[in-house]
Design a protein around this motif. Structure first.
Motif, PDB file in Angstrom:
ATOM      1  N   ASP A  30       0.921  -1.139   0.084  1.00  0.00           N
ATOM      2  CA  ASP A  30      -0.172   0.079   0.109  1.00  0.00           C
ATOM      3  C   ASP A  30       0.768   1.248  -0.107  1.00  0.00           C
ATOM      4  O   ASP A  30       0.681   2.107  -0.735  1.00  0.00           O
ATOM      5  N   ALA A  31       1.966   1.271   0.803  1.00  0.00           N
ATOM      6  CA  ALA A  31       2.838   2.336   1.082  1.00  0.00           C
ATOM      7  C   ALA A  31       3.607   2.726  -0.464  1.00  0.00           C
ATOM      8  O   ALA A  31       3.908   3.706  -0.983  1.00  0.00           O
ATOM      9  N   ALA A  32       3.970   1.283  -0.978  1.00  0.00           N
ATOM     10  CA  ALA A  32       4.514   1.803  -2.625  1.00  0.00           C
ATOM     11  C   ALA A  32       3.652   1.931  -3.603  1.00  0.00           C
ATOM     12  O   ALA A  32       3.908   2.357  -4.720  1.00  0.00           O
ATOM     13  N   GLY A  33       2.122   2.070  -3.659  1.00  0.00           N
ATOM     14  CA  GLY A  33       1.146   2.329  -4.344  1.00  0.00           C
ATOM     15  C   GLY A  33       0.779   1.169  -5.104  1.00  0.00           C
ATOM     16  O   GLY A  33       0.190   1.295  -6.284  1.00  0.00           O
ATOM     17  N   ALA A  34       1.447  -0.145  -4.870  1.00  0.00           N
ATOM     18  CA  ALA A  34       1.046  -1.158  -5.690  1.00  0.00           C
ATOM     19  C   ALA A  34      -0.183  -1.927  -5.512  1.00  0.00           C
ATOM     20  O   ALA A  34      -0.788  -2.344  -6.356  1.00  0.00           O
ATOM     21  N   TRP A  35      -0.652  -1.983  -4.217  1.00  0.00           N
ATOM     22  CA  TRP A  35      -1.934  -2.314  -3.786  1.00  0.00           C
ATOM     23  C   TRP A  35      -2.501  -1.679  -2.999  1.00  0.00           C
ATOM     24  O   TRP A  35      -1.871  -1.186  -2.013  1.00  0.00           O
ATOM     25  N   HIS A  36      -3.868  -1.689  -2.931  1.00  0.00           N
ATOM     26  CA  HIS A  36      -4.497  -0.776  -1.895  1.00  0.00           C
ATOM     27  C   HIS A  36      -5.551  -1.546  -0.983  1.00  0.00           C
ATOM     28  O   HIS A  36      -6.867  -1.504  -1.530  1.00  0.00           O
ATOM     29  N   PRO A  37      -5.134  -2.423  -0.215  1.00  0.00           N
ATOM     30  CA  PRO A  37      -6.000  -2.944   0.613  1.00  0.00           C
ATOM     31  C   PRO A  37      -6.631  -2.246   1.638  1.00  0.00           C
ATOM     32  O   PRO A  37      -6.116  -0.908   2.053  1.00  0.00           O
ATOM     33  N   ARG A  38      -7.845  -2.596   2.146  1.00  0.00           N
ATOM     34  CA  ARG A  38      -8.488  -1.695   3.191  1.00  0.00           C
ATOM     35  C   ARG A  38      -7.971  -2.044   4.442  1.00  0.00           C
ATOM     36  O   ARG A  38      -7.743  -3.023   5.094  1.00  0.00           O
ATOM     37  N   PRO A  39      -7.652  -0.935   5.001  1.00  0.00           N
ATOM     38  CA  PRO A  39      -6.860  -1.090   6.628  1.00  0.00           C
ATOM     39  C   PRO A  39      -7.915  -1.495   7.445  1.00  0.00           C
ATOM     40  O   PRO A  39      -7.346  -2.190   8.486  1.00  0.00           O
ATOM     41  N   VAL A  40      -9.020  -1.685   7.206  1.00  0.00           N
ATOM     42  CA  VAL A  40     -10.190  -2.147   8.198  1.00  0.00           C
ATOM     43  C   VAL A  40      -9.903  -3.734   8.335  1.00  0.00           C
ATOM     44  O   VAL A  40     -10.307  -4.403   9.241  1.00  0.00           O
ATOM     45  N   LEU A  41      -9.412  -4.532   7.268  1.00  0.00           N
ATOM     46  CA  LEU A  41      -9.160  -5.769   7.129  1.00  0.00           C
ATOM     47  C   LEU A  41      -8.140  -6.283   8.078  1.00  0.00           C
ATOM     48  O   LEU A  41      -7.876  -7.346   8.162  1.00  0.00           O
ATOM     49  N   ALA A  42      -7.280  -5.250   8.272  1.00  0.00           N
ATOM     50  CA  ALA A  42      -5.956  -5.706   9.286  1.00  0.00           C
ATOM     51  C   ALA A  42      -6.413  -6.344  10.629  1.00  0.00           C
ATOM     52  O   ALA A  42      -5.667  -7.391  10.881  1.00  0.00           O
ATOM     53  N   LEU A  43      -7.314  -5.773  11.128  1.00  0.00           N
ATOM     54  CA  LEU A  43      -7.537  -6.349  12.562  1.00  0.00           C
ATOM     55  C   LEU A  43      -8.141  -7.443  12.453  1.00  0.00           C
ATOM     56  O   LEU A  43      -7.880  -8.412  13.551  1.00  0.00           O
TER      57      LEU A  43
END
Length: 74
Positions: A30-43
Motif C-alpha cells: 500500500d505504501a509503495a502504491g502497488a496495492w490498496h487493501p482496506r486497512p479495516v481488514l488488518a484487525l
C-alpha cells in the motif's frame, strides 16, 4: 559460554510470523502504491491469525504430550 541445548521446532511461532509478515506486506504494498487493501481488514486478519496460532499451539502440545507419554524419544 552458552549451553549447547537442543531447540525444538515451534510451528505456532512460524504461523504467527507468517501472519504478521503477510499483514506487513499488505501495508508495504500500500505504501509503495502497488496495492490498496482496506486497512479495516488488518484487525480481523490479525485476529484470525492469532486464532490459527493458538490452534496450532494446542495441536502441537497435544501431539508432543501424546508422544512423550508413549515413551517416544524427542
Amino acid at each position: 559460554m552458552a549451553r549447547n541445548r537442543e531447540r525444538r521446532f515451534e510451528p505456532a511461532t512460524l504461523v504467527a510470523g507468517l501472519v504478521c509478515l503477510g499483514i506487513a506486506t499488505g501495508f508495504g504494498l500500500d505504501a509503495a502504491g502497488a496495492w490498496h487493501p482496506r486497512p479495516v481488514l488488518a484487525l480481523p486478519a490479525l485476529g484470525i491469525g492469532l486464532l490459527l496460532t493458538g490452534l496450532t499451539r494446542a495441536v502441537t502440545r497435544s501431539v508432543r504430550r501424546r508422544s512423550a507419554g508413549s515413551g517416544a524419544v524427542r
